[in-house]
Structure formats: C-alpha cells, structure tokens
Scaffold this motif. Structure first.
Motif, PDB file in Angstrom:
ATOM      1  N   TYR A 189       5.467   2.784   7.460  1.00  0.00           N
ATOM      2  CA  TYR A 189       6.498   1.888   8.007  1.00  0.00           C
ATOM      3  C   TYR A 189       5.979   0.533   8.466  1.00  0.00           C
ATOM      4  O   TYR A 189       6.661  -0.480   8.356  1.00  0.00           O
ATOM      5  N   ILE A 190       4.773   0.565   9.001  1.00  0.00           N
ATOM      6  CA  ILE A 190       4.253  -0.685   9.551  1.00  0.00           C
ATOM      7  C   ILE A 190       3.809  -1.663   8.445  1.00  0.00           C
ATOM      8  O   ILE A 190       3.702  -2.861   8.675  1.00  0.00           O
ATOM      9  N   TYR A 191       3.593  -1.138   7.251  1.00  0.00           N
ATOM     10  CA  TYR A 191       3.016  -1.963   6.183  1.00  0.00           C
ATOM     11  C   TYR A 191       3.980  -2.398   5.072  1.00  0.00           C
ATOM     12  O   TYR A 191       3.760  -3.438   4.447  1.00  0.00           O
ATOM     13  N   THR A 192       5.013  -1.593   4.808  1.00  0.00           N
ATOM     14  CA  THR A 192       5.821  -1.895   3.618  1.00  0.00           C
ATOM     15  C   THR A 192       6.773  -3.080   3.834  1.00  0.00           C
ATOM     16  O   THR A 192       7.379  -3.226   4.888  1.00  0.00           O
ATOM     17  N   ALA A 193       6.875  -3.882   2.811  1.00  0.00           N
ATOM     18  CA  ALA A 193       7.860  -4.973   2.799  1.00  0.00           C
ATOM     19  C   ALA A 193       9.102  -4.427   2.092  1.00  0.00           C
ATOM     20  O   ALA A 193       9.008  -3.834   1.014  1.00  0.00           O
ATOM     21  N   HIS A 194      10.250  -4.627   2.709  1.00  0.00           N
ATOM     22  CA  HIS A 194      11.482  -4.071   2.150  1.00  0.00           C
ATOM     23  C   HIS A 194      11.938  -4.884   0.932  1.00  0.00           C
ATOM     24  O   HIS A 194      11.616  -6.069   0.797  1.00  0.00           O
ATOM     25  N   SER A 195      12.716  -4.225   0.096  1.00  0.00           N
ATOM     26  CA  SER A 195      13.148  -4.852  -1.159  1.00  0.00           C
ATOM     27  C   SER A 195      13.899  -6.163  -0.914  1.00  0.00           C
ATOM     28  O   SER A 195      13.721  -7.142  -1.646  1.00  0.00           O
ATOM     29  N   GLU A 196      14.735  -6.175   0.107  1.00  0.00           N
ATOM     30  CA  GLU A 196      15.558  -7.362   0.379  1.00  0.00           C
ATOM     31  C   GLU A 196      14.679  -8.535   0.810  1.00  0.00           C
ATOM     32  O   GLU A 196      14.873  -9.667   0.364  1.00  0.00           O
ATOM     33  N   LEU A 197      13.705  -8.238   1.698  1.00  0.00           N
ATOM     34  CA  LEU A 197      12.805  -9.303   2.140  1.00  0.00           C
ATOM     35  C   LEU A 197      11.981  -9.799   0.962  1.00  0.00           C
ATOM     36  O   LEU A 197      11.801 -11.012   0.786  1.00  0.00           O
ATOM     37  N   ASN A 198      11.489  -8.881   0.136  1.00  0.00           N
ATOM     38  CA  ASN A 198      10.722  -9.294  -1.043  1.00  0.00           C
ATOM     39  C   ASN A 198      11.554 -10.166  -1.961  1.00  0.00           C
ATOM     40  O   ASN A 198      11.075 -11.175  -2.476  1.00  0.00           O
ATOM     41  N   ALA A 199      12.814  -9.785  -2.162  1.00  0.00           N
ATOM     42  CA  ALA A 199      13.677 -10.586  -3.043  1.00  0.00           C
ATOM     43  C   ALA A 199      13.869 -11.991  -2.457  1.00  0.00           C
ATOM     44  O   ALA A 199      13.840 -12.991  -3.190  1.00  0.00           O
ATOM     45  N   ILE A 200      14.052 -12.072  -1.147  1.00  0.00           N
ATOM     46  CA  ILE A 200      14.219 -13.391  -0.503  1.00  0.00           C
ATOM     47  C   ILE A 200      12.938 -14.212  -0.646  1.00  0.00           C
ATOM     48  O   ILE A 200      12.955 -15.383  -1.033  1.00  0.00           O
ATOM     49  N   LEU A 201      11.805 -13.560  -0.373  1.00  0.00           N
ATOM     50  CA  LEU A 201      10.533 -14.287  -0.397  1.00  0.00           C
ATOM     51  C   LEU A 201      10.079 -14.617  -1.821  1.00  0.00           C
ATOM     52  O   LEU A 201       9.354 -15.588  -2.031  1.00  0.00           O
ATOM     53  N   SER A 244      -3.682  -2.638  -1.268  1.00  0.00           N
ATOM     54  CA  SER A 244      -3.675  -1.684  -2.382  1.00  0.00           C
ATOM     55  C   SER A 244      -2.712  -0.514  -2.163  1.00  0.00           C
ATOM     56  O   SER A 244      -2.740   0.140  -1.122  1.00  0.00           O
ATOM     57  N   ASP A 245      -1.902  -0.256  -3.193  1.00  0.00           N
ATOM     58  CA  ASP A 245      -0.981   0.897  -3.196  1.00  0.00           C
ATOM     59  C   ASP A 245      -1.740   2.210  -3.047  1.00  0.00           C
ATOM     60  O   ASP A 245      -1.170   3.226  -2.679  1.00  0.00           O
ATOM     61  N   ASP A 246      -3.012   2.187  -3.413  1.00  0.00           N
ATOM     62  CA  ASP A 246      -3.801   3.420  -3.383  1.00  0.00           C
ATOM     63  C   ASP A 246      -4.549   3.590  -2.068  1.00  0.00           C
ATOM     64  O   ASP A 246      -4.962   4.688  -1.722  1.00  0.00           O
ATOM     65  N   GLU A 247      -4.713   2.521  -1.332  1.00  0.00           N
ATOM     66  CA  GLU A 247      -5.482   2.622  -0.084  1.00  0.00           C
ATOM     67  C   GLU A 247      -4.609   2.725   1.163  1.00  0.00           C
ATOM     68  O   GLU A 247      -5.005   3.344   2.139  1.00  0.00           O
ATOM     69  N   PHE A 248      -3.429   2.120   1.126  1.00  0.00           N
ATOM     70  CA  PHE A 248      -2.554   2.181   2.300  1.00  0.00           C
ATOM     71  C   PHE A 248      -1.727   3.469   2.254  1.00  0.00           C
ATOM     72  O   PHE A 248      -1.479   4.012   1.182  1.00  0.00           O
ATOM     73  N   PRO A 249      -1.299   3.955   3.424  1.00  0.00           N
ATOM     74  CA  PRO A 249      -0.599   5.247   3.453  1.00  0.00           C
ATOM     75  C   PRO A 249       0.843   5.154   2.961  1.00  0.00           C
ATOM     76  O   PRO A 249       1.495   4.121   3.105  1.00  0.00           O
ATOM     77  N   TRP A 250       1.334   6.271   2.402  1.00  0.00           N
ATOM     78  CA  TRP A 250       2.738   6.364   1.976  1.00  0.00           C
ATOM     79  C   TRP A 250       3.482   7.444   2.748  1.00  0.00           C
ATOM     80  O   TRP A 250       4.638   7.746   2.439  1.00  0.00           O
ATOM     81  N   CYS A 251       2.811   8.042   3.739  1.00  0.00           N
ATOM     82  CA  CYS A 251       3.484   9.123   4.478  1.00  0.00           C
ATOM     83  C   CYS A 251       4.404   8.533   5.550  1.00  0.00           C
ATOM     84  O   CYS A 251       4.365   7.339   5.863  1.00  0.00           O
ATOM     85  N   ARG A 252       5.262   9.382   6.081  1.00  0.00           N
ATOM     86  CA  ARG A 252       6.311   8.943   6.995  1.00  0.00           C
ATOM     87  C   ARG A 252       5.992   9.268   8.451  1.00  0.00           C
ATOM     88  O   ARG A 252       6.729   8.863   9.343  1.00  0.00           O
ATOM     89  N   GLU A 253       4.978  10.085   8.665  1.00  0.00           N
ATOM     90  CA  GLU A 253       4.697  10.550  10.023  1.00  0.00           C
ATOM     91  C   GLU A 253       3.273  10.252  10.460  1.00  0.00           C
ATOM     92  O   GLU A 253       2.471   9.794   9.689  1.00  0.00           O
ATOM     93  N   GLY A 254       3.037  10.545  11.745  1.00  0.00           N
ATOM     94  CA  GLY A 254       1.696  10.376  12.291  1.00  0.00           C
ATOM     95  C   GLY A 254       1.553   9.054  13.014  1.00  0.00           C
ATOM     96  O   GLY A 254       2.534   8.360  13.284  1.00  0.00           O
ATOM     97  N   ASP A 255       0.335   8.726  13.315  1.00  0.00           N
ATOM     98  CA  ASP A 255       0.031   7.486  14.021  1.00  0.00           C
ATOM     99  C   ASP A 255       0.659   6.295  13.283  1.00  0.00           C
ATOM    100  O   ASP A 255       0.596   6.247  12.053  1.00  0.00           O
ATOM    101  N   PRO A 256       1.270   5.369  13.995  1.00  0.00           N
ATOM    102  CA  PRO A 256       1.907   4.222  13.323  1.00  0.00           C
ATOM    103  C   PRO A 256       0.977   3.498  12.352  1.00  0.00           C
ATOM    104  O   PRO A 256       1.424   3.015  11.301  1.00  0.00           O
ATOM    105  N   LEU A 257      -0.296   3.472  12.672  1.00  0.00           N
ATOM    106  CA  LEU A 257      -1.233   2.781  11.781  1.00  0.00           C
ATOM    107  C   LEU A 257      -1.557   3.586  10.528  1.00  0.00           C
ATOM    108  O   LEU A 257      -2.124   3.059   9.575  1.00  0.00           O
ATOM    109  N   ASP A 258      -1.162   4.850  10.543  1.00  0.00           N
ATOM    110  CA  ASP A 258      -1.456   5.723   9.398  1.00  0.00           C
ATOM    111  C   ASP A 258      -0.213   6.121   8.612  1.00  0.00           C
ATOM    112  O   ASP A 258      -0.252   7.064   7.819  1.00  0.00           O
ATOM    113  N   ASN A 259       0.928   5.461   8.858  1.00  0.00           N
ATOM    114  CA  ASN A 259       2.095   5.735   8.005  1.00  0.00           C
ATOM    115  C   ASN A 259       2.646   4.430   7.417  1.00  0.00           C
ATOM    116  O   ASN A 259       2.252   3.332   7.809  1.00  0.00           O
TER     117      ASN A 259
END
Ligand SMILES: Nc1nc(=O)n([C@H]2C[C@H](O)[C@@H](COP(=O)(O)O)O2)cc1CO
Ligand SMILES: [Zn+2]
Length: 161
Positions: free
Chosen positions: A74-86, A57-72
């Motif tokens: 970067y670890i969760y988002t799929a990049h546009s290029e990968l999404n386009a390929i997939l 969920s866009d509303d449950e996962f974090p959108w911030c850039r800092e802090g614990d890796p599990l709380d920002n």
C-alpha cells in the motif's frame, strides 16, 4: 441506403475497454485497476494502471496486503488514476473524463479534482463502504465532479495477440 457496420463498439465500451486492457498490465496479484482519460471530444489523452513508481522493481518491492506498512504494497503502489494523470504531458486535463475500473480512492479523488477532470465513469465499486471511497464521493459532490457507473453491455471481445 447505408451499408454502415452495425456492431461497432460504443464510446463507453471503447474507453472502459481501454481502461480494462490497461489494468491487465498490473502486477498486483489481488486487484488490477486501469484508467483511461478522455477529452470532451472523445480523444484518448492518457492511460494508467496500478503499479510501482519508475525504478522500483516489481520483483523487489512487496505485493502482499498485510504486515508492517513498510513490507506491504500500500505504501508503494501508484494508483491507476494517478498514473494516468501523471502520464499525461500534453497540457491541461480541464473538463476531461476519466474511465476507471474501480472507484477512485480519496487520494486519487483529490488529484482528479485538482487536475480539472469533471467526469468519472467507474465500473467496480467494491470498496464503497470504506472511509476512503465515502470521502471521494463527498469531495466529488462538493467539487461538482460528476460520477456514474459504467453500464455493462455484456459484450465479449476476443483479441488474438
Ligand atoms: N481506485 C483504485 N485504484 C487503484 O489503482 N488501486 C490499487 C491500489 C492497489 O494496488 C490495489 C488495491 O489492492 P487491494 O486492497 O484490493 O488488494 O489497487 C486501488 C483503488 C481503490 O480505491
Ligand atoms: Zn487512488
């Protein structure tokens, strides 16, 4: 004597425009990225933007850039290029081109190379000095993937939705 319209958009404007429009779907508050994959004969094959994987969920996962890796983000988002390929389910992307609004990271560069995409047209390159983007260019050079910056024309397009 031809009556052909003169102010139609070019192929590059069309595909980068589609990539930009696709990026507008992104929920990332800091950087919205869009990608559009095109065949050698100028058919749009796929599109993507940066976002969470299906079911996350866009509303449950974090959108911030800092802090614990599990709380920002970067670890969760799929990049546009990968999404386009997939997102492409039509078979091979061999010799296709990808239009992307931001230069691909090293992970997407690997996916682009392995998918057989041979041309990357990018707009922004704001992370050019990062190890990730330097590595992408190194891998593209080694793999024979051509990349060039989209030449902005300054054309403004207004669409009423
Ligand atoms: N080429 C790219 N495609 C992308 O889809 N992204 C995504 C990942 C993040 O959601 C966002 C970058 O966030 P930020 O570090 O600028 O706040 O853009 C990032 C890059 C950069 O390499
Ligand atoms: Zn990436």
């Amino acid at each position: 004597m031809s009556d052909k319209r003169k102010d139609y958009i070019s192929w590059d404007e069309y595909f980068m425009g589609v990539a930009m429009l696709s990026g507008m779907r992104s929920k990332d508050p800091n950087t919205q990225v869009g990608a559009c994959i095109v065949s050698k004969d100028n058919k749009i094959l796929s599109m993507g933007y940066n976002g969470l994987p299906r079911g996350c969920s866009d509303d449950e996962f974090p959108w911030c850039r800092e802090g614990d890796p599990l709380d920002n983000k970067y670890i969760y988002t799929a990049h546009s290029e990968l999404n386009a390929i997939l997102n492409y389910r039509g078979g091979s992307l061999e010799n296709a081109k990808i239009y992307v609004t931001l230069f691909p990271c090293n992970e997407c560069a690997k996916a682009i190379i392995q998918a057989g995409i041979t041309t990357v047209v990018y707009d922004d390159d704001k992370y050019a000095t990062s190890a990730s983007v330097i590595a992408s260019k190194r891998m593209f050079d080694a793999a024979g993937v051509r990349y060039y910056r989209y030449q902005r024309t300054g054309r403004k397009i207004e669409i009423t939705l």
